[in-house]
Scaffold this active site. Sequence first.
Site, PDB file in Angstrom:
ATOM      1  N   TYR A 155     102.895  98.129  50.924  1.00  0.00           N
ATOM      2  CA  TYR A 155     103.385  99.296  51.580  1.00  0.00           C
ATOM      3  C   TYR A 155     104.748  99.829  51.305  1.00  0.00           C
ATOM      4  O   TYR A 155     104.985 101.080  51.329  1.00  0.00           O
ATOM      5  CB  TYR A 155     103.322  98.870  53.154  1.00  0.00           C
ATOM      6  CG  TYR A 155     103.926  99.939  54.200  1.00  0.00           C
ATOM      7  CD1 TYR A 155     102.963 100.792  54.934  1.00  0.00           C
ATOM      8  CD2 TYR A 155     105.107  99.977  54.701  1.00  0.00           C
ATOM      9  CE1 TYR A 155     103.288 101.719  55.693  1.00  0.00           C
ATOM     10  CE2 TYR A 155     105.592 100.762  55.652  1.00  0.00           C
ATOM     11  CZ  TYR A 155     104.665 101.592  56.192  1.00  0.00           C
ATOM     12  OH  TYR A 155     104.958 102.542  57.246  1.00  0.00           O
ATOM     13  N   LYS A 159     105.888 103.505  49.962  1.00  0.00           N
ATOM     14  CA  LYS A 159     106.983 104.225  50.617  1.00  0.00           C
ATOM     15  C   LYS A 159     108.141 104.506  49.402  1.00  0.00           C
ATOM     16  O   LYS A 159     108.619 105.379  49.553  1.00  0.00           O
ATOM     17  CB  LYS A 159     107.403 103.618  51.685  1.00  0.00           C
ATOM     18  CG  LYS A 159     106.115 103.476  52.974  1.00  0.00           C
ATOM     19  CD  LYS A 159     105.768 104.911  53.408  1.00  0.00           C
ATOM     20  CE  LYS A 159     104.808 104.970  54.322  1.00  0.00           C
ATOM     21  NZ  LYS A 159     104.385 106.288  54.914  1.00  0.00           N
TER      22      LYS A 159
HETATM   23  P1  NAI Z   1      99.421 105.752  63.074  1.00  0.00           P
HETATM   24  O1  NAI Z   1      98.484 104.930  62.494  1.00  0.00           O
HETATM   25  O2  NAI Z   1      99.711 106.019  64.561  1.00  0.00           O
HETATM   26  O3  NAI Z   1      98.900 107.274  62.634  1.00  0.00           O
HETATM   27  C1  NAI Z   1      98.445 107.347  61.250  1.00  0.00           C
HETATM   28  C2  NAI Z   1      97.489 108.564  61.213  1.00  0.00           C
HETATM   29  O4  NAI Z   1      97.235 108.802  59.921  1.00  0.00           O
HETATM   30  C3  NAI Z   1      96.179 108.107  62.090  1.00  0.00           C
HETATM   31  O5  NAI Z   1      95.782 109.184  62.877  1.00  0.00           O
HETATM   32  C4  NAI Z   1      95.207 107.969  60.878  1.00  0.00           C
HETATM   33  O6  NAI Z   1      94.001 108.215  61.295  1.00  0.00           O
HETATM   34  C5  NAI Z   1      95.733 108.991  59.784  1.00  0.00           C
HETATM   35  N1  NAI Z   1      95.235 108.445  58.534  1.00  0.00           N
HETATM   36  C6  NAI Z   1      95.070 107.555  57.760  1.00  0.00           C
HETATM   37  N2  NAI Z   1      94.438 107.256  56.721  1.00  0.00           N
HETATM   38  C7  NAI Z   1      94.253 108.774  56.428  1.00  0.00           C
HETATM   39  C8  NAI Z   1      93.617 109.459  55.506  1.00  0.00           C
HETATM   40  N3  NAI Z   1      93.105 108.701  54.286  1.00  0.00           N
HETATM   41  N4  NAI Z   1      93.793 110.952  55.432  1.00  0.00           N
HETATM   42  C9  NAI Z   1      94.022 111.594  56.744  1.00  0.00           C
HETATM   43  N5  NAI Z   1      94.780 110.857  57.754  1.00  0.00           N
HETATM   44  C10 NAI Z   1      94.559 109.353  57.719  1.00  0.00           C
HETATM   45  O7  NAI Z   1     100.761 105.580  62.251  1.00  0.00           O
HETATM   46  P2  NAI Z   1     102.213 106.189  62.686  1.00  0.00           P
HETATM   47  O8  NAI Z   1     103.078 105.163  63.164  1.00  0.00           O
HETATM   48  O9  NAI Z   1     102.215 107.364  63.614  1.00  0.00           O
HETATM   49  O10 NAI Z   1     102.697 106.392  61.333  1.00  0.00           O
HETATM   50  C11 NAI Z   1     102.715 107.688  60.511  1.00  0.00           C
HETATM   51  C12 NAI Z   1     103.455 107.662  59.419  1.00  0.00           C
HETATM   52  O11 NAI Z   1     104.811 107.307  59.482  1.00  0.00           O
HETATM   53  C13 NAI Z   1     102.880 106.883  58.212  1.00  0.00           C
HETATM   54  O12 NAI Z   1     102.902 107.251  57.012  1.00  0.00           O
HETATM   55  C14 NAI Z   1     103.677 105.346  58.502  1.00  0.00           C
HETATM   56  O13 NAI Z   1     103.523 104.657  57.358  1.00  0.00           O
HETATM   57  C15 NAI Z   1     105.031 106.347  58.554  1.00  0.00           C
HETATM   58  N6  NAI Z   1     105.996 105.245  59.196  1.00  0.00           N
HETATM   59  C16 NAI Z   1     105.898 104.558  60.459  1.00  0.00           C
HETATM   60  C17 NAI Z   1     106.716 104.061  60.971  1.00  0.00           C
HETATM   61  C18 NAI Z   1     106.688 103.234  62.486  1.00  0.00           C
HETATM   62  O14 NAI Z   1     107.241 102.352  62.719  1.00  0.00           O
HETATM   63  N7  NAI Z   1     105.432 103.524  63.303  1.00  0.00           N
HETATM   64  C19 NAI Z   1     107.832 103.538  60.303  1.00  0.00           C
HETATM   65  C20 NAI Z   1     108.099 104.141  58.979  1.00  0.00           C
HETATM   66  C21 NAI Z   1     107.160 105.043  58.355  1.00  0.00           C
END
Ligand code: NAI
Length: 248
Positions: A155, A159
């Site tokens: 991860y 990133k």
């Molecule tokens: P989440 O898991 O709630 O949402 C991610 C969404 O991406 C899900 O709806 C999933 O179905 C979709 N997804 C996964 N693989 C996919 C693909 N191959 N094609 C299209 N859609 C796909 O995650 P969250 O927490 O909302 O995170 C969103 C972004 O922010 C991610 O990139 C995560 O790495 C990043 N992030 C999140 C943090 C956190 O603390 N929640 C902190 C730093 C970054």
Amino acid sequence: MAEINRVALVTGAARGIGRSCVVALAQPQTLIYVNDVANLPLAEETCELARVKGAQAQVLPFNVADSHEVAAAVDTIVKTSGRLDVLVNNAGIAKDNLIARMKEEDWDRVVDINLKGAFNCIKAATRPMMKQRYGRIISISSVVAYMGNPGQANYAASKAGLVGLTKAVARELASRQVTVNAVAPGFIATDMTADLPEKIQAEMLAQIPLNRFGAPEEVAAVVAFLASEAAGYITGEVIHINGGLIMA
Ligand code: NAI
């Protein structure tokens, strides 16, 4: 129906930070394509939230890791809407394990979605954005790209890769008035982080000067700013949103 003058694509927007980005970008005369690969009923709910704010919104399912699906989807956007102004690379997953135990397939999967997924989307969006001499590309990196995190080699690498990708493409596209930036959120309360063991959550909280986790809306507000006209002189930048966890 109101004339559309701004078209956006947000990947992984069925829930979490992606959904909040859609809501933050939503305003009249904007059309937002709400991508996800799963949770499609939730993606439809995201569209409803955007419509409440006067935007038009449409679910556009595809897998960001599949370059053919991405190219076809962006082609559909451009054929249907005539332009693509804003791309938010938000889709991402985590498959954590200590390096000695990390399976090659978990490395590949995380890098394929988080890093190559952004590459696929940027590559597809580049042509229409260069042609229209305008664009805003924003990718969601992470604080772990800067500070590391045990169990997240895949991860963190993906990133950190996004940061290099952002800077390289920012230099390539600047002459066409396409800006390319990233945000690096810290610990944001979403479904992704709810999965972490309570002990890890408590350990993280203890390190955050603001003494709370962030909200998806607090990330989305910065993304919406970077997508706005007001941010036109910012490119190749990473904005940290982490409650003071690191002060870069
Ligand atoms: P989440 O898991 O709630 O949402 C991610 C969404 O991406 C899900 O709806 C999933 O179905 C979709 N997804 C996964 N693989 C996919 C693909 N191959 N094609 C299209 N859609 C796909 O995650 P969250 O927490 O909302 O995170 C969103 C972004 O922010 C991610 O990139 C995560 O790495 C990043 N992030 C999140 C943090 C956190 O603390 N929640 C902190 C730093 C970054």
